[in-house]
Design a protein around this motif. Structure first.
Motif, PDB file in Angstrom:
ATOM      1  N   UNK A 175      -7.941 -13.017  -5.962  1.00  0.00           N
ATOM      2  CA  UNK A 175      -7.799 -12.357  -4.666  1.00  0.00           C
ATOM      3  C   UNK A 175      -6.845 -11.181  -4.776  1.00  0.00           C
ATOM      4  N   UNK A 176      -7.064 -10.180  -3.937  1.00  0.00           N
ATOM      5  CA  UNK A 176      -6.216  -8.985  -3.954  1.00  0.00           C
ATOM      6  C   UNK A 176      -4.755  -9.357  -3.713  1.00  0.00           C
ATOM      7  N   UNK A 177      -3.871  -8.677  -4.415  1.00  0.00           N
ATOM      8  CA  UNK A 177      -2.431  -8.939  -4.278  1.00  0.00           C
ATOM      9  C   UNK A 177      -1.670  -7.811  -4.954  1.00  0.00           C
ATOM     10  N   UNK A 178      -0.393  -7.733  -4.625  1.00  0.00           N
ATOM     11  CA  UNK A 178       0.528  -6.869  -5.359  1.00  0.00           C
ATOM     12  C   UNK A 178       1.593  -7.742  -5.998  1.00  0.00           C
ATOM     13  N   UNK A 179       1.766  -7.601  -7.305  1.00  0.00           N
ATOM     14  CA  UNK A 179       2.800  -8.326  -8.032  1.00  0.00           C
ATOM     15  C   UNK A 179       3.975  -7.396  -8.332  1.00  0.00           C
ATOM     16  N   UNK A 180       5.169  -7.847  -7.978  1.00  0.00           N
ATOM     17  CA  UNK A 180       6.411  -7.164  -8.351  1.00  0.00           C
ATOM     18  C   UNK A 180       6.990  -7.929  -9.542  1.00  0.00           C
ATOM     19  N   UNK A 225       0.831  -1.208   0.000  1.00  0.00           N
ATOM     20  CA  UNK A 225       0.000   0.000   0.000  1.00  0.00           C
ATOM     21  C   UNK A 225       0.867   1.261   0.000  1.00  0.00           C
ATOM     22  N   UNK A 226       0.241   2.357  -0.383  1.00  0.00           N
ATOM     23  CA  UNK A 226       0.924   3.648  -0.388  1.00  0.00           C
ATOM     24  C   UNK A 226       1.255   4.108   1.028  1.00  0.00           C
ATOM     25  N   UNK A 227       0.524   3.559   2.008  1.00  0.00           N
ATOM     26  CA  UNK A 227       0.771   3.836   3.423  1.00  0.00           C
ATOM     27  C   UNK A 227       0.173   2.682   4.212  1.00  0.00           C
ATOM     28  N   UNK A 228       0.360   2.668   5.515  1.00  0.00           N
ATOM     29  CA  UNK A 228      -0.192   1.609   6.348  1.00  0.00           C
ATOM     30  C   UNK A 228      -1.723   1.729   6.354  1.00  0.00           C
ATOM     31  N   UNK A 229      -2.437   0.753   5.778  1.00  0.00           N
ATOM     32  CA  UNK A 229      -3.897   0.883   5.659  1.00  0.00           C
ATOM     33  C   UNK A 229      -4.629   0.847   6.996  1.00  0.00           C
ATOM     34  N   UNK A 236      10.114   4.479   0.091  1.00  0.00           N
ATOM     35  CA  UNK A 236       9.746   5.401   1.173  1.00  0.00           C
ATOM     36  C   UNK A 236       8.375   5.082   1.753  1.00  0.00           C
ATOM     37  N   UNK A 237       7.561   4.350   1.018  1.00  0.00           N
ATOM     38  CA  UNK A 237       6.218   4.009   1.496  1.00  0.00           C
ATOM     39  C   UNK A 237       6.218   2.823   2.456  1.00  0.00           C
ATOM     40  N   UNK A 280      -6.666   5.794   6.250  1.00  0.00           N
ATOM     41  CA  UNK A 280      -7.820   5.328   5.456  1.00  0.00           C
ATOM     42  C   UNK A 280      -7.719   5.677   3.977  1.00  0.00           C
ATOM     43  N   UNK A 281      -6.819   6.570   3.617  1.00  0.00           N
ATOM     44  CA  UNK A 281      -6.667   6.944   2.201  1.00  0.00           C
ATOM     45  C   UNK A 281      -5.634   6.075   1.478  1.00  0.00           C
ATOM     46  N   UNK A 282      -5.014   5.154   2.197  1.00  0.00           N
ATOM     47  CA  UNK A 282      -3.989   4.304   1.579  1.00  0.00           C
ATOM     48  C   UNK A 282      -4.601   3.441   0.478  1.00  0.00           C
ATOM     49  N   UNK A 283      -3.891   3.292  -0.622  1.00  0.00           N
ATOM     50  CA  UNK A 283      -4.350   2.466  -1.737  1.00  0.00           C
ATOM     51  C   UNK A 283      -3.320   1.385  -2.042  1.00  0.00           C
ATOM     52  N   UNK A 284      -3.822   0.265  -2.534  1.00  0.00           N
ATOM     53  CA  UNK A 284      -2.961  -0.876  -2.833  1.00  0.00           C
ATOM     54  C   UNK A 284      -2.522  -0.855  -4.293  1.00  0.00           C
ATOM     55  N   UNK A 285      -1.275  -1.197  -4.534  1.00  0.00           N
ATOM     56  CA  UNK A 285      -0.754  -1.368  -5.886  1.00  0.00           C
ATOM     57  C   UNK A 285      -1.113  -2.765  -6.386  1.00  0.00           C
ATOM     58  N   UNK A 286      -1.632  -2.862  -7.585  1.00  0.00           N
ATOM     59  CA  UNK A 286      -1.841  -4.172  -8.207  1.00  0.00           C
ATOM     60  C   UNK A 286      -0.529  -4.712  -8.768  1.00  0.00           C
ATOM     61  N   UNK A 287       0.238  -3.829  -9.408  1.00  0.00           N
ATOM     62  CA  UNK A 287       1.501  -4.218 -10.038  1.00  0.00           C
ATOM     63  C   UNK A 287       2.540  -3.142  -9.773  1.00  0.00           C
TER      64      UNK A 287
END
Length: 368
Positions: free
Chosen positions: A253-258, A179-183, A204-205, A187-194
């Motif tokens: 399911x939600x995830x972030x892929x690097x 996430x862009x910050x600790x969710x 830094x995030x 509450x405004x933190x958003x998750x990266x898909x990729x």
């Protein structure tokens, strides 16, 4: 974007908080059985699977009556000794129920830092997979001191993935991505898909906080991603607490892929090619032709050996005319390589007093 169904060789990292119930200190048997069913399905479609599992200390501390607070090094090692046998038994039981052999592999940071140990680890994992076993890898907490510890299984899983030549690594976590910050705090933190490239802004995030029985925070996961992607391995962070977490990931399911920075085998070849050679072998024309076709280097094709080198060291390979063909990591030290040059494989044991270690250089350990 990468998907689990693309994986030819997959490493799955399982944290303590997923395996061990926080309140009781007992193994979450239903969850582990569901994970085993995921592994069965992956293998049925031809995917090699390696599990990197925490949990030995978390299991052992309850048996020994140790407190839930921070443990000393000696207490942690004692807990690991007791818990490791229970952890290995649990995996053996759930995988064995499906006719799958499990294998315990205990490692320390030294095993990847030392080239000889690195090659031994790679060869062991390769052989286990070839024989149809599922390696269960964990840090050897019973002997590892602070100086030789990975310290967290996120980074260890990334190193195992690179060592084994995996094309995907999945970190089963208590969060569903990066996430862009600790969710939990923003509450405004958003998750990266990729995430295609790990930039300074991405770094830094990352925060430091771990959770419960887990030592790893998002910063360690990001460090793992840097190791994995640099080695040609895609990496995903996804929620692991659900039953059948790998199936859930496959189903969206939600995830972030690097995303990997190149192919794992190509990255390994580039790493080998960049090393400074510590010796040289001259090969005959037949061996040179075979090497250009992708074969391993057998002792029978070696005409001359020079230099002082140990097992796992980089050695230059040249043909009879002195032209450099490339270099590779040798499976014999310089003295033994000289003794067996020109010999067939069935002649080596009589000369060295032990069975041959296979080719002088395996094709996977050569850059030409």
């Amino acid at each position: 974007m990468a998907t689990v169904s693309d994986a030819k060789r997959l490493v799955i990292k399982i944290g303590s908080a997923l395996l061990v119930d926080r309140a009781t200190g007992e193994l979450r048997a239903d969850w582990l059985r569901a994970l085993a069913e995921d592994v069965v399905r992956l293998r049925a479609r031809g995917t090699d699977v390696i599990l990197v599992s925490s949990g030995s200390i978390a299991l052992g501390r309850g048996v020994l009556g140790l407190p839930a607070t921070e443990l000393s090094l000696e207490q942690s090692q004692a807990a690991a000794a007791v818990g490791q046998i229970r952890l290995a038994g649990a995996y053996d039981q759930v995988l064995g129920a499906h006719g799958i052999t499990s294998a315990q592999v205990l490692v320390t940071l030294e095993d990847s830092a030392d080239r000889r140990r690195y090659l031994n680890s790679r060869a062991t994992l390769e052989q286990l997979l070839r024989l149809g076993a599922v390696p269960i890898v964990n840090e050897n907490d019973t002997v590892a001191t602070d100086e030789i510890r990975y310290g967290d299984n996120d980074r260890m899983a990334a190193q195992v993935a690179v060592t084994a030549g995996a094309d995907q690594l999945i970190l089963l976590s208590d969060v569903d991505g990066f996430y862009t910050a600790n969710p939990t705090q923003d509450p405004t933190a958003t998750r990266y898909d990729v995430i295609e490239v790990i930039t300074p802004e991405i770094e830094a995030m990352a925060g430091d906080a771990g959770s419960g029985l887990s030592k790893g925070g998002m910063k360690t996961k990001l460090m793992a991603a840097k190791t994995a992607t640099a080695g040609g391995c895609d990496m995903a962070i996804t929620q692991g607490a659900v039953l059948h977490p790998i199936r859930a990931l496959e189903e969206g399911a939600a995830a972030t892929w690097f995303l990997a920075q190149g192919d794992p085998q190509q990255k390994r070849k580039a790493w080998i090619a960049a090393m400074k050679p510590k010796g040289r072998v001259v090969v005959d024309n037949g061996a040179a032709k075979a090497l250009r076709s992708g074969s391993s280097l057998l002792p029978a094709g070696v005409l001359q050996v020079s230099g002082r080198f140990g097992r796992g060291d980089p050695v230059e390979v040249v043909d009879e005319a002195g032209r450099t063909l490339g270099q590779g990591l040798t499976r014999y030290d310089g003295a033994d390589a000289q003794k067996i040059s020109g010999l067939r494989s069935d002649q080596i044991e009589a000369v060295l007093g032990h069975a041959a270690r296979g080719p002088l250089m395996h094709r996977d350990d050569m850059a030409f």
